[in-house]
Scaffold this motif. Structure first.
Motif: not given
Length: 171
Positions: A24-39, A41-44, A155-159, A166-169
């Protein structure tokens, strides 16, 4: 604009699954936040997991990252067409055909994440350039109606969906 404020006519079909996962974040903010969260997450993720398949015929983490990027490119292309009031119905795409025609396994994880970051920044700049009217425009993709802003939440939800996989499987 948050995902729960989308109108009933702004999406249908399988798109709703991803929109619900966008949060339930704002679209632009969530596109940006999810980018950083994903990177982050993957780096760990341990290095030995990037080429791991949890079952025969399943994608690796590298394959899934490539799939997320391929999908984002397609979703953004759809958003571009619809934002410009192009009413041509757009076809679906077969994700498995795309996956077998990449070479994600030979790429470094850093290369994949660099590309993902560049792609998401491009998506962000595109979405920031749109007016409220353009964001509300609706087109047809994969036989379903969807608005430009709903595609952003897809795009946000798909990511987020794949991060959960990744976490589950994989981990």
């Amino acid at each position: 604009m948050i995902a729960s404020q989308l109108l009933e006519n702004e999406y249908s079909g399988h798109f709703g699954t991803y929109i619900k996962q966008a949060g339930d974040g704002k679209l632009i903010e969530e596109l940006e936040i999810s980018l950083h969260e994903f990177i982050r997450f993957v780096q760990n993720i341990p290095m030995d997991k990037f080429d791991y398949r949890y079952a025969e015929g399943k994608w690796t983490i590298k394959d899934i990252i490539q799939h997320i990027m391929d999908s984002e490119r397609i979703f953004t292309y759809r958003a571009l067409r619809f934002s410009r009031n192009d009413q041509t119905p757009l076809p679906s795409f077969e994700e498995n055909d795309y996956a077998i025609n990449t070479d994600a396994g030979s790429r470094s994880i850093q290369d994949l994440l660099t590309e993902f970051s560049a792609l998401r920044h491009s998506t962000l700049l595109f979405y920031k350039s749109l007016s409220e009217d353009q964001l509300k425009r609706i087109g047809t993709a994969s036989g379903n109606q969807i608005s430009v802003r709903a595609l952003g939440f897809v795009m946000i939800g798909h990511q987020k969906h794949h991060q959960k996989v990744f976490e589950e499987r994989y981990l």
